[in-house]
Design an enzyme around this catalytic site. Structure first.
Site, PDB file in Angstrom:
ATOM      1  N   LYS A 145       0.850  -1.188   0.000  1.00  0.00           N
ATOM      2  CA  LYS A 145       0.000   0.000   0.000  1.00  0.00           C
ATOM      3  C   LYS A 145       0.882   1.234   0.000  1.00  0.00           C
ATOM      4  O   LYS A 145       1.963   1.242   0.612  1.00  0.00           O
ATOM      5  CB  LYS A 145      -0.885   0.016   1.254  1.00  0.00           C
ATOM      6  N   GLU A 196      -8.026  12.014  12.235  1.00  0.00           N
ATOM      7  CA  GLU A 196      -7.057  10.936  12.443  1.00  0.00           C
ATOM      8  C   GLU A 196      -6.205  11.141  13.695  1.00  0.00           C
ATOM      9  O   GLU A 196      -5.316  12.002  13.730  1.00  0.00           O
ATOM     10  CB  GLU A 196      -6.142  10.808  11.220  1.00  0.00           C
ATOM     11  N   GLU A 238      -7.306  -2.767   2.770  1.00  0.00           N
ATOM     12  CA  GLU A 238      -6.497  -1.566   3.026  1.00  0.00           C
ATOM     13  C   GLU A 238      -6.483  -1.241   4.524  1.00  0.00           C
ATOM     14  O   GLU A 238      -5.442  -0.900   5.093  1.00  0.00           O
ATOM     15  CB  GLU A 238      -7.076  -0.386   2.233  1.00  0.00           C
ATOM     16  N   GLU A 371     -12.250  10.553  -4.634  1.00  0.00           N
ATOM     17  CA  GLU A 371     -12.194  10.504  -3.170  1.00  0.00           C
ATOM     18  C   GLU A 371     -11.398  11.687  -2.620  1.00  0.00           C
ATOM     19  O   GLU A 371     -11.777  12.288  -1.608  1.00  0.00           O
ATOM     20  CB  GLU A 371     -11.554   9.192  -2.708  1.00  0.00           C
TER      21      GLU A 371
END
Length: 383
Positions: A145, A196, A238, A371
């Site tokens: 990733k 986050e 993911e 996105e």
């Protein structure tokens, strides 16, 4: 170092921000505690240590990479700063902490402005080239990733009114779990609204979150969107990379690690998959934990060093404080660090907004680009 404290009453805590015009200052709103901390006028730079008992709060910011080359980020990051003045608003009370002479802060009028702006939306070709290069590395199994990003230059018709942008960020995200932050230095402001949490520390309790896997909100079928996200194989894959990497990173320093249940975090414009990861530790400082965990695969990629090498090679812009740790540590050594995403660096009438997304083997270029547009709305709508 002695601070004194007194109760004050301002109609809007941003009067504190406005009072210290041209002084270095910061704002940090924690939605979990419903607490807003503002600091102004740099007093001292502090080294890493276990608790800053002489200071009510310390503000720290790191750069995404260890160094920066782009001049617009010069002087930002990799410091822990004690300010001379702090204003803390919590539970309807405002407390002014000050070192030295007291200061009187007056209520100031807080106008809201709508900035006319334009920005180029024709960067899809550049995005596509970046996407192709990085997904080729994934196909070759160099990485599992990698998180790529865009820098979007927004030009406004007037000098951007920072207090107005902050009011919009605070109000538009008041019912979400987004942390609102701002840091002004040398005529530039880095600000944003991030969901986050990189790491949170309270005594010996360490808490981090895996936050990866995204779907846009749909006013007509929002619950359906959440169900789709929870079942989606690409997003779950993911997300699992992030869980596994954070948990493994924590286990290097403490064996007491527990992974919680995965749920959906709903924000103003998107839904995310989110999983808490708990640990116990009595030795590491909050700042050390932030440095240990940065960057998670939600911000850089996996394996991390290969992903970062690819980003250095292929991303054309400087990340600066984007996606990097910034946070607040209190006098006990407790506090929280977040990742500076959904953010922008503002100077004059220009805003450089940053937005990104994670790529895995089944990612599609156009879908990932869209996105990033959803995430970009956090900054654009605040103007």
């Amino acid at each position: 170092m002695q601070y004194k404290a007194k109760q004050i009453k301002l109609d809007n805590p941003l009067s504190f921000w406005k009072h210290f015009v041209n002084e270095e200052r910061m704002l940090f709103y924690n939605p979990l505690k419903k607490e807003c901390i503002l600091g102004a006028k740099r007093l001292k730079i502090l080294p890493r240590q276990n608790g800053y008992t002489d200071y009510p709060y310390i503000f720290s910011a790191m750069t995404f990479f260890g160094t920066v080359k782009d001049e617009k980020w010069a002087g930002f990051g990799n410091e822990s700063i004690a300010f001379q003045y702090y204003l803390v608003e919590k539970d309807g009370r405002q407390t002014l902490h000050y070192h030295g002479d007291p200061i009187k802060i007056e209520n100031q009028e807080m106008k809201k402005y709508r900035h006319a702006y334009h920005y180029q939306e024709d960067d899809y070709e550049d995005w596509s080239q970046l996407f192709t290069s990085l997904t080729a590395a994934i196909a070759a199994k160099e990485v599992n990733k990698v998180v790529i990003s865009r820098e979007v230059r927004i030009e406004c018709d007037r000098v951007i009114h920072i207090e107005s942008v902050l009011q919009n960020l605070l109000q538009k995200n008041q019912n979400s779990n987004s942390f609102i932050f701002a840091y002004f230095k040398d005529g530039k402001t880095f600000l944003g609204a991030t969901p986050e949490i990189l790491v949170q520390k309270e005594q010996d309790n360490i808490l981090s979150y895996a936050l990866a896997g995204t779907i846009s909100r749909d006013s007509q079928n929002d619950e359906v969107q959440k169900a789709i996200l929870l079942r989606d194989a690409k997003n779950r894959y993911e997300h699992q990379i992030v869980i596994d990497t954070i948990a493994a990173g924590i286990k290097k320093f403490t064996g007491a690690v527990q992974v919680g249940d995965t749920s959906v975090l709903t924000l103003r414009n998107v839904h995310h998959l989110q999983t808490p990861i708990y640990a116990k530790d009595q030795r590491g400082t909050l700042l050390e934990w932030a440095a240990r965990l940065h960057p998670t695969p939600a911000l850089g990629g996996n394996p991390v060093h290969r992903a970062l090498a690819l980003l250095r090679r292929y991303e054309k812009h400087e990340r600066g404080l984007y996606a990097a740790p910034l946070g607040i540590t209190d006098a006990k050594g407790d506090g929280v660090f977040v990742a500076g995403i959904r953010s922008a660096l503002i100077q004059g009438n220009l805003a450089f907004a940053y937005t990104g997304c994670g790529l895995v083997a089944k990612s599609e270029s156009r879908a990932e680009y869209l996105e990033t547009n959803d995430k970009l709305r956090t900054i654009v709508e605040s103007l």
